[in-house]
Scaffold this active site. Structure first.
Site, PDB file in Angstrom:
ATOM      1  N   ILE A  18     -15.764  -1.193   2.787  1.00  0.00           N
ATOM      2  CA  ILE A  18     -15.527  -1.837   1.306  1.00  0.00           C
ATOM      3  C   ILE A  18     -14.838  -2.769   1.567  1.00  0.00           C
ATOM      4  O   ILE A  18     -15.154  -4.360   0.477  1.00  0.00           O
ATOM      5  CB  ILE A  18     -14.333  -0.644   0.714  1.00  0.00           C
ATOM      6  CG1 ILE A  18     -14.922   0.438   0.668  1.00  0.00           C
ATOM      7  CG2 ILE A  18     -13.513  -1.368  -0.419  1.00  0.00           C
ATOM      8  CD1 ILE A  18     -13.633   1.609   0.731  1.00  0.00           C
ATOM      9  N   SER A 137      -6.767   5.382  -2.761  1.00  0.00           N
ATOM     10  CA  SER A 137      -7.413   6.832  -3.241  1.00  0.00           C
ATOM     11  C   SER A 137      -7.442   7.860  -3.438  1.00  0.00           C
ATOM     12  O   SER A 137      -6.931   8.141  -4.663  1.00  0.00           O
ATOM     13  CB  SER A 137      -6.970   7.447  -1.300  1.00  0.00           C
ATOM     14  OG  SER A 137      -7.717   8.182  -1.006  1.00  0.00           O
ATOM     15  N   TYR A 150      -1.904  11.370   4.974  1.00  0.00           N
ATOM     16  CA  TYR A 150      -2.951  10.529   4.111  1.00  0.00           C
ATOM     17  C   TYR A 150      -2.720  10.262   2.736  1.00  0.00           C
ATOM     18  O   TYR A 150      -2.363   9.297   2.283  1.00  0.00           O
ATOM     19  CB  TYR A 150      -4.294  10.304   4.291  1.00  0.00           C
ATOM     20  CG  TYR A 150      -5.275   9.549   3.657  1.00  0.00           C
ATOM     21  CD1 TYR A 150      -5.967   8.136   4.423  1.00  0.00           C
ATOM     22  CD2 TYR A 150      -5.782   9.950   3.038  1.00  0.00           C
ATOM     23  CE1 TYR A 150      -5.871   7.768   3.563  1.00  0.00           C
ATOM     24  CE2 TYR A 150      -7.464   8.757   2.220  1.00  0.00           C
ATOM     25  CZ  TYR A 150      -7.310   7.835   2.661  1.00  0.00           C
ATOM     26  OH  TYR A 150      -8.293   7.125   2.071  1.00  0.00           O
TER      27      TYR A 150
HETATM   28  P1  NAP Z   1     -13.958   0.721   7.405  1.00  0.00           P
HETATM   29  O1  NAP Z   1     -14.831   1.350   7.405  1.00  0.00           O
HETATM   30  O2  NAP Z   1     -13.626   1.269   8.745  1.00  0.00           O
HETATM   31  O3  NAP Z   1     -13.194  -0.365   7.275  1.00  0.00           O
HETATM   32  C1  NAP Z   1     -12.154  -0.550   7.677  1.00  0.00           C
HETATM   33  C2  NAP Z   1     -12.051  -1.712   7.667  1.00  0.00           C
HETATM   34  O4  NAP Z   1     -10.553  -1.878   7.715  1.00  0.00           O
HETATM   35  C3  NAP Z   1     -11.872  -2.727   9.033  1.00  0.00           C
HETATM   36  O5  NAP Z   1     -12.520  -4.051   8.735  1.00  0.00           O
HETATM   37  C4  NAP Z   1     -10.666  -3.003  10.484  1.00  0.00           C
HETATM   38  O6  NAP Z   1     -11.174  -3.138  11.561  1.00  0.00           O
HETATM   39  C5  NAP Z   1      -9.910  -2.394   9.173  1.00  0.00           C
HETATM   40  N1  NAP Z   1      -8.578  -2.263   9.505  1.00  0.00           N
HETATM   41  C6  NAP Z   1      -8.089  -0.724   9.821  1.00  0.00           C
HETATM   42  N2  NAP Z   1      -6.585  -0.549  10.754  1.00  0.00           N
HETATM   43  C7  NAP Z   1      -6.779  -2.236  10.631  1.00  0.00           C
HETATM   44  C8  NAP Z   1      -5.143  -2.557  10.539  1.00  0.00           C
HETATM   45  N3  NAP Z   1      -3.915  -1.750  10.897  1.00  0.00           N
HETATM   46  N4  NAP Z   1      -5.158  -3.598  10.128  1.00  0.00           N
HETATM   47  C9  NAP Z   1      -5.900  -4.933  10.241  1.00  0.00           C
HETATM   48  N5  NAP Z   1      -7.080  -4.232   9.588  1.00  0.00           N
HETATM   49  C10 NAP Z   1      -7.743  -2.958  10.181  1.00  0.00           C
HETATM   50  O7  NAP Z   1     -13.489   2.090   6.243  1.00  0.00           O
HETATM   51  P2  NAP Z   1     -13.380   1.774   4.449  1.00  0.00           P
HETATM   52  O8  NAP Z   1     -13.699   2.756   4.582  1.00  0.00           O
HETATM   53  O9  NAP Z   1     -14.015   1.008   4.121  1.00  0.00           O
HETATM   54  O10 NAP Z   1     -11.786   2.165   4.269  1.00  0.00           O
HETATM   55  C11 NAP Z   1     -10.848   0.623   3.362  1.00  0.00           C
HETATM   56  C12 NAP Z   1     -10.188   1.232   2.779  1.00  0.00           C
HETATM   57  O11 NAP Z   1     -10.548   1.918   2.131  1.00  0.00           O
HETATM   58  C13 NAP Z   1      -9.112   2.300   3.247  1.00  0.00           C
HETATM   59  O12 NAP Z   1      -7.677   1.834   3.112  1.00  0.00           O
HETATM   60  C14 NAP Z   1      -9.295   3.624   3.139  1.00  0.00           C
HETATM   61  O13 NAP Z   1      -8.147   4.861   3.329  1.00  0.00           O
HETATM   62  C15 NAP Z   1     -10.072   3.335   1.355  1.00  0.00           C
HETATM   63  N6  NAP Z   1     -10.993   4.280   1.613  1.00  0.00           N
HETATM   64  C16 NAP Z   1     -12.042   4.886   2.003  1.00  0.00           C
HETATM   65  C17 NAP Z   1     -12.245   5.602   1.710  1.00  0.00           C
HETATM   66  C18 NAP Z   1     -14.023   5.629   2.314  1.00  0.00           C
HETATM   67  O14 NAP Z   1     -14.670   6.781   1.848  1.00  0.00           O
HETATM   68  N7  NAP Z   1     -14.645   5.440   2.683  1.00  0.00           N
HETATM   69  C19 NAP Z   1     -12.336   6.437   0.236  1.00  0.00           C
HETATM   70  C20 NAP Z   1     -11.138   5.995  -0.902  1.00  0.00           C
HETATM   71  C21 NAP Z   1     -10.567   5.137   0.035  1.00  0.00           C
HETATM   72  P3  NAP Z   1     -10.506  -3.280  12.575  1.00  0.00           P
HETATM   73  O15 NAP Z   1     -10.601  -1.886  13.417  1.00  0.00           O
HETATM   74  O16 NAP Z   1     -11.213  -3.637  13.611  1.00  0.00           O
HETATM   75  O17 NAP Z   1      -9.023  -3.567  12.346  1.00  0.00           O
END
Ligand code: NAP
Length: 247
Positions: A18, A137, A150
């Protein structure tokens, strides 16, 4: 394609999923973007993928010294922030009966403490008229086994933007959350591992639009909340979930 012309944006968790899709859209719309993440190689790849007007800073949102370094760099280079997208988050599904204090602290340390202090430290740079957007979320409204911590953290974010609206709306600073449903990101893929395909099929049956979201769906909502198009919108939760929480 110039909804964010000349704006300075900071996106935490901007190297994947995202956050990365949003960094691309923000740059396409004319913004200068700073992204963060913990893994340097992923940040480097993201910079190449976006191609221009992007700076990567290796920083963990759960580490306050990293946050200080992040905002010092932004201050030195740009002197202000117009858009803050606090997007980094952690999901470790765990039933309450087996949850450990370490799991609880990791989840709240990243998703609540990390987001709170990202905003607290950014505020001195956010100019009047700025936009704060948090990735929440759709689960914050739901009871899902294994999601107590979460969903609890995401409910806290929904509450934060109400308070920040009360505190900063008079300066024209807006604060909103976006609540994604299941979105096809590397994070989601990793969470379900070899069961990812069957998990996605199950999600589809519960989503009125019968598809998972794309990172670009969230990026489009973020552009809207970051831009003048939403200039009288603050304190809201914008679900981007194919209708899941609406029915
Ligand atoms: P993703 O593809 O795993 O990307 C996560 C990003 O955040 C990566 O750039 C990761 O890089 C970084 N990150 C993780 N922990 C971090 C930390 N402690 N400090 C700094 N950077 C950090 O995940 P995503 O699905 O896009 O999720 C992004 C957000 O959307 C999250 O808040 C998640 O809860 C929310 N969300 C996702 C979904 C879904 O279905 N995908 C649904 C609802 C909400 P590094 O690992 O290198 O740090």
């Amino acid at each position: 394609m110039n909804a964010l012309q000349g704006k300075v944006a900071v996106i935490t968790g901007g190297s994947s999923g995202i956050g990365l899709a949003t960094a691309k859209r923000f740059v396409e719309e004319g913004a200068d973007v700073f992204i963060t993440g913990r893994r340097k190689d992923e940040l480097d790849k993201a910079v190449v993928e976006v191609g221009k007007n992007i700076t990567a800073i290796q920083a963990d949102v759960s580490d306050l010294a990293d946050l200080d370094r992040l905002f010092e760099t932004v201050a030195k280079n740009k002197g202000r922030i117009d858009i803050l997208f606090a997007n980094a988050g952690l999901l470790e599904p765990m039933l309450t009966q087996v949850a450990t204090p370490e799991h609880f602290d990791r989840t709240f340390g990243t998703n609540v403490r990390g987001v709170f202090f990202t905003v607290e430290k950014a505020l001195r740079l956010i100019r009047d008229g700025g936009s704060i957007i948090l990735t929440c979320s759709s689960t914050w409204q739901k009871g899902i086994p294994g999601y107590a911590t979460y969903s609890g953290t995401k409910a806290a974010l929904r509450s934060f933007v109400r308070t920040w609206t009360a505190e900063y709306a008079s300066k024209g600073i807006r604060a909103n959350v976006i609540s994604p449903g299941p979105i096809e990101t590397p994070g989601l893929q990793e969470l379900f591992g070899e069961n990812a395909e069957s998990a996605k099929q199950q999600f589809k049956t519960r989503i009125p639009m019968r598809r998972l979201g794309r990172p670009e769906d969230i990026a489009a909502a973020a552009v809207f909340l970051a831009s003048e198009e939403s200039s009288f919108i603050t304190g809201i939760d914008l679900p981007v979930d194919g209708g899941t929480v609406a029915v």
